[in-house]
Design a protein around this motif. Sequence first.
Motif, PDB file in Angstrom:
ATOM      1  N   SER A  87       0.459  -1.215   0.384  1.00 56.80           N
ATOM      2  CA  SER A  87      -0.401   0.182   0.075  1.00 56.80           C
ATOM      3  C   SER A  87       0.908   1.682  -0.280  1.00 56.80           C
ATOM      4  O   SER A  87       2.434   1.125   0.173  1.00 56.80           O
ATOM      5  CB  SER A  87      -0.812   0.238   1.279  1.00 56.80           C
ATOM      6  N   LYS A  88       0.089   2.517  -0.701  1.00 59.36           N
ATOM      7  CA  LYS A  88       1.357   3.573  -0.835  1.00 59.36           C
ATOM      8  C   LYS A  88       1.876   4.320   1.416  1.00 59.36           C
ATOM      9  O   LYS A  88       2.471   4.769   0.887  1.00 59.36           O
ATOM     10  CB  LYS A  88       0.322   5.136  -1.207  1.00 59.36           C
ATOM     11  N   GLN A  89       1.033   3.886   1.449  1.00 56.59           N
ATOM     12  CA  GLN A  89       1.000   4.699   3.178  1.00 56.59           C
ATOM     13  C   GLN A  89       2.838   3.960   3.571  1.00 56.59           C
ATOM     14  O   GLN A  89       3.314   3.818   4.359  1.00 56.59           O
ATOM     15  CB  GLN A  89       0.230   4.046   4.187  1.00 56.59           C
ATOM     16  N   ALA A  92       5.164   3.909   1.148  1.00 62.03           N
ATOM     17  CA  ALA A  92       6.659   5.555   1.395  1.00 62.03           C
ATOM     18  C   ALA A  92       7.277   5.184   2.731  1.00 62.03           C
ATOM     19  O   ALA A  92       8.382   5.511   2.736  1.00 62.03           O
ATOM     20  CB  ALA A  92       5.217   6.221   1.691  1.00 62.03           C
ATOM     21  N   ALA A  93       7.522   4.394   3.250  1.00 59.69           N
ATOM     22  CA  ALA A  93       7.946   4.402   4.842  1.00 59.69           C
ATOM     23  C   ALA A  93       8.856   2.718   4.823  1.00 59.69           C
ATOM     24  O   ALA A  93       9.164   2.965   5.708  1.00 59.69           O
ATOM     25  CB  ALA A  93       7.353   3.630   5.450  1.00 59.69           C
ATOM     26  N   LYS A  94       9.146   2.245   3.267  1.00 55.93           N
ATOM     27  CA  LYS A  94      10.184   1.040   3.156  1.00 55.93           C
ATOM     28  C   LYS A  94      11.594   1.249   4.131  1.00 55.93           C
ATOM     29  O   LYS A  94      12.283   0.592   4.234  1.00 55.93           O
ATOM     30  CB  LYS A  94      10.199   0.730   2.145  1.00 55.93           C
ATOM     31  N   ALA A  95      12.056   3.092   3.976  1.00 55.05           N
ATOM     32  CA  ALA A  95      13.265   3.478   4.819  1.00 55.05           C
ATOM     33  C   ALA A  95      13.355   3.408   6.162  1.00 55.05           C
ATOM     34  O   ALA A  95      14.949   3.465   6.558  1.00 55.05           O
ATOM     35  CB  ALA A  95      13.510   4.403   3.701  1.00 55.05           C
ATOM     36  N   LEU A  96      12.445   3.518   6.870  1.00 55.46           N
ATOM     37  CA  LEU A  96      12.212   3.845   8.139  1.00 55.46           C
ATOM     38  C   LEU A  96      11.475   2.508   9.116  1.00 55.46           C
ATOM     39  O   LEU A  96      11.530   2.014   8.386  1.00 55.46           O
ATOM     40  CB  LEU A  96      10.761   4.953   8.299  1.00 55.46           C
ATOM     41  N   PRO A  97      12.522   2.330  10.103  1.00 57.11           N
ATOM     42  CA  PRO A  97      12.081   1.413  11.033  1.00 57.11           C
ATOM     43  C   PRO A  97      10.305   1.690  11.148  1.00 57.11           C
ATOM     44  O   PRO A  97       9.704   1.935  11.021  1.00 57.11           O
ATOM     45  CB  PRO A  97      12.280   1.822  12.434  1.00 57.11           C
ATOM     46  N   VAL A  98       9.852   0.034  10.899  1.00 56.41           N
ATOM     47  CA  VAL A  98       8.251   0.116  11.426  1.00 56.41           C
ATOM     48  C   VAL A  98       8.123  -0.886  12.118  1.00 56.41           C
ATOM     49  O   VAL A  98       8.424  -1.448  12.266  1.00 56.41           O
ATOM     50  CB  VAL A  98       7.652  -0.575   9.975  1.00 56.41           C
ATOM     51  N   VAL A  99       6.822  -0.267  13.481  1.00 56.35           N
ATOM     52  CA  VAL A  99       6.917  -0.922  14.460  1.00 56.35           C
ATOM     53  C   VAL A  99       5.157  -1.692  14.291  1.00 56.35           C
ATOM     54  O   VAL A  99       4.179  -0.251  13.963  1.00 56.35           O
ATOM     55  CB  VAL A  99       6.884  -0.569  15.889  1.00 56.35           C
TER      56      VAL A  99
END
Length: 146
Positions: A87-89, A92-99
């Motif tokens: 999903s776009k949301q 777009a966060a692939k470079a960020l850490p996702v928790v």
Amino acid sequence: MNLEELLAFAGRHPLLSLALAGLTAAIVFTEIARLFRGFKGLRPAELTALVNRDNALVVDLRPMADFEKGHIPGSKNVQLSQFDPESKQLAAAKALPVVLVCKTGQTASGAASRLKKAGFERVFVLDGGIHGWQQADLPLSRGRGR
């Protein structure tokens, strides 16, 4: 206690010995699986540091009604049925850490595996889920969030 006494005990109590062997094998298997799952569990204090230091995206997978009753400040609610790593949301966060956060930490593990397969590098699961957050006496926000 020596080996001879241990074997004698095992001979007198075969069910206890079998149960001990089974539990030991289960613990070893669980720990080995944890090493190879591709994502890391975070304690609540580590989550706070990751958000402050690296602007981590916190995704709450619980139903909207539970999210509105109390969620981690700044987290985004995504229904598990609508969870899509492409999903776009999220993309777009692939470079960020996702928790990922759920009620107890179990549901988030499956979603974390999906993110890793989709190419996300820094994927985490909150150990204990929202219950772990509450047990650490950390604040919750109410309502829909941002």
